[in-house]
Design an enzyme around this catalytic site. Structure first.
Site, PDB file in Angstrom:
ATOM      1  N   TYR A  22       0.841  -1.199   0.000  1.00 26.35           N
ATOM      2  CA  TYR A  22       0.000   0.000   0.000  1.00 26.35           C
ATOM      3  C   TYR A  22       0.874   1.246   0.000  1.00 26.35           C
ATOM      4  O   TYR A  22       0.590   2.230  -0.671  1.00 26.35           O
ATOM      5  CB  TYR A  22      -0.918  -0.004   1.220  1.00 26.35           C
ATOM      6  CG  TYR A  22      -1.882  -1.165   1.205  1.00 26.35           C
ATOM      7  CD1 TYR A  22      -2.980  -1.167   0.360  1.00 26.35           C
ATOM      8  CD2 TYR A  22      -1.657  -2.281   2.006  1.00 26.35           C
ATOM      9  CE1 TYR A  22      -3.853  -2.240   0.322  1.00 26.35           C
ATOM     10  CE2 TYR A  22      -2.531  -3.354   1.983  1.00 26.35           C
ATOM     11  CZ  TYR A  22      -3.622  -3.333   1.141  1.00 26.35           C
ATOM     12  OH  TYR A  22      -4.478  -4.397   1.103  1.00 26.35           O
ATOM     13  N   ASN A  45     -12.941  -0.906  -5.097  1.00 25.24           N
ATOM     14  CA  ASN A  45     -12.609  -1.036  -6.512  1.00 25.24           C
ATOM     15  C   ASN A  45     -13.650  -1.881  -7.257  1.00 25.24           C
ATOM     16  O   ASN A  45     -13.879  -3.039  -6.932  1.00 25.24           O
ATOM     17  CB  ASN A  45     -11.207  -1.649  -6.623  1.00 25.24           C
ATOM     18  CG  ASN A  45     -11.238  -2.972  -7.315  1.00 25.24           C
ATOM     19  OD1 ASN A  45     -11.505  -3.069  -8.497  1.00 25.24           O
ATOM     20  ND2 ASN A  45     -11.001  -4.015  -6.560  1.00 25.24           N
ATOM     21  N   CYS A  53      -6.112  -6.357  -6.790  1.00 22.45           N
ATOM     22  CA  CYS A  53      -5.906  -5.767  -5.462  1.00 22.45           C
ATOM     23  C   CYS A  53      -5.364  -6.824  -4.493  1.00 22.45           C
ATOM     24  O   CYS A  53      -4.809  -6.498  -3.464  1.00 22.45           O
ATOM     25  CB  CYS A  53      -7.208  -5.182  -4.945  1.00 22.45           C
ATOM     26  SG  CYS A  53      -8.671  -5.973  -5.576  1.00 22.45           S
ATOM     27  N   HIS A  54      -5.535  -8.091  -4.842  1.00 12.39           N
ATOM     28  CA  HIS A  54      -5.042  -9.155  -3.957  1.00 12.39           C
ATOM     29  C   HIS A  54      -3.527  -9.241  -3.994  1.00 12.39           C
ATOM     30  O   HIS A  54      -2.920  -9.943  -3.189  1.00 12.39           O
ATOM     31  CB  HIS A  54      -5.661 -10.489  -4.366  1.00 12.39           C
ATOM     32  CG  HIS A  54      -5.389 -10.871  -5.769  1.00 12.39           C
ATOM     33  ND1 HIS A  54      -6.190 -10.485  -6.809  1.00 12.39           N
ATOM     34  CD2 HIS A  54      -4.383 -11.611  -6.287  1.00 12.39           C
ATOM     35  CE1 HIS A  54      -5.681 -10.998  -7.920  1.00 12.39           C
ATOM     36  NE2 HIS A  54      -4.584 -11.670  -7.644  1.00 12.39           N
ATOM     37  N   GLU A  80      -1.284 -17.499  -7.981  1.00 13.38           N
ATOM     38  CA  GLU A  80      -0.397 -16.683  -8.801  1.00 13.38           C
ATOM     39  C   GLU A  80       1.055 -17.101  -8.631  1.00 13.38           C
ATOM     40  O   GLU A  80       1.955 -16.569  -9.270  1.00 13.38           O
ATOM     41  CB  GLU A  80      -0.539 -15.220  -8.385  1.00 13.38           C
ATOM     42  CG  GLU A  80      -1.955 -14.707  -8.493  1.00 13.38           C
ATOM     43  CD  GLU A  80      -2.224 -14.098  -9.862  1.00 13.38           C
ATOM     44  OE1 GLU A  80      -1.373 -13.374 -10.337  1.00 13.38           O
ATOM     45  OE2 GLU A  80      -3.291 -14.383 -10.425  1.00 13.38           O
TER      46      GLU A  80
END
Length: 99
Positions: A22, A45, A53-54, A80
DNA sequence: GTCGTGACTAGCC
DNA sequence: CGGCTAGCCACGA
């Protein structure tokens, strides 16, 4: 360009398998103190799948939170290729992405 | 215009 | 290491 747009735009640039914090995002948009606002933008969002955002975590590598649940966030990260250990990114310092 | 809230951070105890 | 405080920014009521 609204503040939120900047935030989402910055997060969108995060490549797969990488993450960001962040603070980094806030700094990138020119407001290193707007970490709270950044979190707000992500939470609201409207581009959930478009804006990863993850892939954004706290400055210490912890998950922080997620609109769909931290658990879900962790699963996505693992998908991911990012390992999560006890709510914290495993070696996040090496996966942190900052243009 | 003011108040409360939040996926935060850094400092101090 | 865990908990508390103050500072920070944007947004909705």
């Amino acid at each position: 360009m609204d503040f939120n747009q900047k935030v989402w735009n910055s997060i969108k640039k995060i490549p797969k398998g990488k993450i960001s914090t962040y603070k980094l995002v806030a700094k990138k948009i020119g407001k290193p103190k707007a970490v709270r606002a950044v979190g707000n933008a992500c939470n609201k969002n409207p581009f959930s799948p478009l804006v990863p955002c993850h892939r954004v975590v706290k400055s210490d590598g912890s998950i922080g939170g997620f609109a769909f649940g931290k658990k879900k966030k962790i699963e996505l990260l693992k998908k991911e290729g990012i390992q999560v250990k006890k709510g914290k990114i495993n070696g996040f310092e090496e996966k942190v992405y900052y243009e």
